[in-house]
Each structure stands twice: as structure tokens, then as C-alpha cells.
Design a protein around this motif. Structure first.
Motif, PDB file in Angstrom:
ATOM      1  N   LEU A 158      32.782  20.284  86.771  1.00 51.98           N
ATOM      2  CA  LEU A 158      32.959  19.221  85.789  1.00 51.98           C
ATOM      3  C   LEU A 158      33.466  17.965  86.484  1.00 51.98           C
ATOM      4  N   PRO A 159      33.018  16.780  86.038  1.00 56.37           N
ATOM      5  CA  PRO A 159      33.484  15.538  86.655  1.00 56.37           C
ATOM      6  C   PRO A 159      34.862  15.116  86.143  1.00 56.37           C
ATOM      7  N   THR A 160      35.873  15.906  86.488  1.00 55.99           N
ATOM      8  CA  THR A 160      37.255  15.577  86.133  1.00 55.99           C
ATOM      9  C   THR A 160      38.035  15.387  87.430  1.00 55.99           C
ATOM     10  N   ASN A 161      39.266  14.950  87.315  1.00 55.52           N
ATOM     11  CA  ASN A 161      40.138  14.808  88.486  1.00 55.52           C
ATOM     12  C   ASN A 161      40.967  16.068  88.724  1.00 55.52           C
ATOM     13  N   MET A 172      35.958  30.174  68.545  1.00 50.96           N
ATOM     14  CA  MET A 172      34.720  29.554  68.086  1.00 50.96           C
ATOM     15  C   MET A 172      34.506  28.168  68.711  1.00 50.96           C
ATOM     16  N   GLY A 173      35.575  27.452  69.031  1.00 48.82           N
ATOM     17  CA  GLY A 173      35.437  26.082  69.506  1.00 48.82           C
ATOM     18  C   GLY A 173      35.827  25.921  70.957  1.00 48.82           C
ATOM     19  N   LEU A 174      35.225  24.946  71.602  1.00 51.82           N
ATOM     20  CA  LEU A 174      35.562  24.615  72.986  1.00 51.82           C
ATOM     21  C   LEU A 174      36.645  23.554  73.000  1.00 51.82           C
ATOM     22  N   PRO A 175      37.415  23.502  74.068  1.00 55.84           N
ATOM     23  CA  PRO A 175      37.410  24.406  75.216  1.00 55.84           C
ATOM     24  C   PRO A 175      38.197  25.685  74.957  1.00 55.84           C
ATOM     25  N   PHE A 176      37.963  26.666  75.821  1.00 57.67           N
ATOM     26  CA  PHE A 176      38.805  27.850  75.871  1.00 57.67           C
ATOM     27  C   PHE A 176      39.865  27.540  76.918  1.00 57.67           C
ATOM     28  N   THR A 177      41.122  27.515  76.535  1.00 57.21           N
ATOM     29  CA  THR A 177      42.201  27.221  77.470  1.00 57.21           C
ATOM     30  C   THR A 177      43.068  28.470  77.608  1.00 57.21           C
ATOM     31  N   VAL A 178      43.209  28.914  78.853  1.00 58.97           N
ATOM     32  CA  VAL A 178      43.933  30.156  79.102  1.00 58.97           C
ATOM     33  C   VAL A 178      45.078  29.876  80.070  1.00 58.97           C
ATOM     34  N   TYR A 179      46.240  30.416  79.731  1.00 55.11           N
ATOM     35  CA  TYR A 179      47.451  30.261  80.526  1.00 55.11           C
ATOM     36  C   TYR A 179      47.752  31.616  81.166  1.00 55.11           C
ATOM     37  N   ASP A 206      40.065  23.352  85.954  1.00 56.41           N
ATOM     38  CA  ASP A 206      39.007  23.370  84.954  1.00 56.41           C
ATOM     39  C   ASP A 206      37.916  24.319  85.413  1.00 56.41           C
ATOM     40  N   MET A 207      37.074  24.719  84.469  1.00 58.62           N
ATOM     41  CA  MET A 207      35.945  25.588  84.758  1.00 58.62           C
ATOM     42  C   MET A 207      34.835  25.236  83.776  1.00 58.62           C
ATOM     43  N   ALA A 208      33.602  25.154  84.270  1.00 57.89           N
ATOM     44  CA  ALA A 208      32.454  24.806  83.428  1.00 57.89           C
ATOM     45  C   ALA A 208      32.085  25.983  82.523  1.00 57.89           C
ATOM     46  N   PHE A 209      32.139  25.770  81.222  1.00 59.92           N
ATOM     47  CA  PHE A 209      31.896  26.830  80.247  1.00 59.92           C
ATOM     48  C   PHE A 209      30.491  27.422  80.377  1.00 59.92           C
ATOM     49  N   ASP A 210      29.516  26.589  80.714  1.00 61.95           N
ATOM     50  CA  ASP A 210      28.127  27.040  80.759  1.00 61.95           C
ATOM     51  C   ASP A 210      27.728  27.705  82.070  1.00 61.95           C
ATOM     52  N   SER A 211      28.628  27.762  83.007  1.00 56.25           N
ATOM     53  CA  SER A 211      28.354  28.477  84.254  1.00 56.25           C
ATOM     54  C   SER A 211      28.336  29.975  83.965  1.00 56.25           C
ATOM     55  N   VAL A 222      49.314  29.349  85.923  1.00 60.81           N
ATOM     56  CA  VAL A 222      48.002  28.700  85.981  1.00 60.81           C
ATOM     57  C   VAL A 222      47.529  28.378  84.569  1.00 60.81           C
ATOM     58  N   MET A 223      47.032  27.165  84.388  1.00 66.04           N
ATOM     59  CA  MET A 223      46.384  26.749  83.139  1.00 66.04           C
ATOM     60  C   MET A 223      44.939  26.440  83.469  1.00 66.04           C
ATOM     61  N   VAL A 224      43.999  27.141  82.824  1.00 64.98           N
ATOM     62  CA  VAL A 224      42.569  26.914  83.057  1.00 64.98           C
ATOM     63  C   VAL A 224      41.938  26.455  81.758  1.00 64.98           C
ATOM     64  N   CYS A 225      41.273  25.313  81.816  1.00 69.52           N
ATOM     65  CA  CYS A 225      40.541  24.794  80.666  1.00 69.52           C
ATOM     66  C   CYS A 225      39.059  24.993  80.949  1.00 69.52           C
ATOM     67  N   CYS A 226      38.427  25.865  80.184  1.00 68.65           N
ATOM     68  CA  CYS A 226      37.023  26.214  80.362  1.00 68.65           C
ATOM     69  C   CYS A 226      36.236  25.508  79.263  1.00 68.65           C
ATOM     70  N   GLY A 227      35.471  24.486  79.654  1.00 68.06           N
ATOM     71  CA  GLY A 227      34.775  23.702  78.639  1.00 68.06           C
ATOM     72  C   GLY A 227      33.594  22.932  79.179  1.00 68.06           C
ATOM     73  N   ARG A 228      33.223  21.892  78.440  1.00 69.98           N
ATOM     74  CA  ARG A 228      32.121  20.992  78.773  1.00 69.98           C
ATOM     75  C   ARG A 228      32.668  19.567  78.767  1.00 69.98           C
TER      76      ARG A 228
END
Length: 115
Positions: free
Chosen positions: A3-6, A79-86, A58-63, A26-32
Motif C-alpha cells: 500500500l502507498p502509505t508511510n 464486514m467492513g474494511l480495514p481489519f485492524t489487529v493488535y 499495514d498489509m494489503a487486504f487483497d493480497s 504490533v498493530m496491523v491494519c489490513c485494508g485498501r
């Protein structure tokens, strides 16, 4: 696929496993790159300096590799994006779906990753 994030990116399930094993918090935000996800990435970028004891990723949801997040029992009903997991010490401490405010995120960070 990244994803094009910093934020630092997680591209594979193996990288996810490595990250949660190398870092206590760790905090991972899996989205678009969409309207529900972009604000969460921005909040995470802002919090990196404040929460130096947390690895923000971050992690690309569609990967195809994102199955490591999508298939977690804690994400089953999402049901909704992003999925954020701690993750705390390699295990899921909390998980949320859809857009989250800074206050919602910092509440979880403070509760799960108290300094």
C-alpha cells in the motif's frame, strides 16, 4: 503488493509471523486505499512517534497473503474494511473492523500495550 502509505509494510504471511514474534506490541491494519482505511493509516502514522513501543504495520487486504489476517478467528464476523489487529507477545490482543477514530485506536493501544 504493498500500500502507498508511510507505514512499514507486511507483504507475506511469513513477514507477519516474523513481525509479531520480533515485537512485543504490533498493530496491523489490513485494508485498501479506500475511504474507510486511509484515515486509519494516517492515525497510525501520527501515533508512531507517540507509541514507540508499538510496531505499526499495514498489509494489503487483497493480497493472497492477507489470509493470515482475514482468517483469524477474531476477524470471522467482520464486514467492513480495514481489519485492524493488535498483537501482544505473538497473540491477538484485540481486533476491530471498519473505520476507527484516533480516540478508539488510542483506547485500545493504552489498554493492550500499556507502557
Amino acid at each position: 503488493m504493498t500500500l502507498p502509505t508511510n507505514l512499514k509494510h507486511i507483504a507475506t504471511a511469513n513477514e507477519l509471523s516474523q513481525t509479531i514474534n520480533e515485537h512485543e506490541n504490533v498493530m496491523v491494519c489490513c485494508g485498501r486505499m479506500g475511504p474507510m482505511c486511509i484515515p486509519v493509516y494516517g492515525i497510525m502514522e501520527d501515533l508512531e512517534n507517540e507509541y514507540k513501543h508499538v510496531a505499526f504495520r499495514d498489509m494489503a487486504f487483497d493480497s493472497p497473503e492477507a489470509h493470515a489476517i482475514r482468517n483469524l478467528p477474531e476477524c470471522r464476523g467482520f464486514m467492513g474494511l480495514p481489519f485492524t489487529v493488535y498483537f501482544k507477545n505473538g497473540a491477538v490482543a484485540a481486533a476491530t473492523s471498519s473505520i476507527q477514530s484516533r480516540d478508539q485506536i488510542t483506547t485500545i493501544l493504552d489498554r493492550e500495550f500499556a507502557k
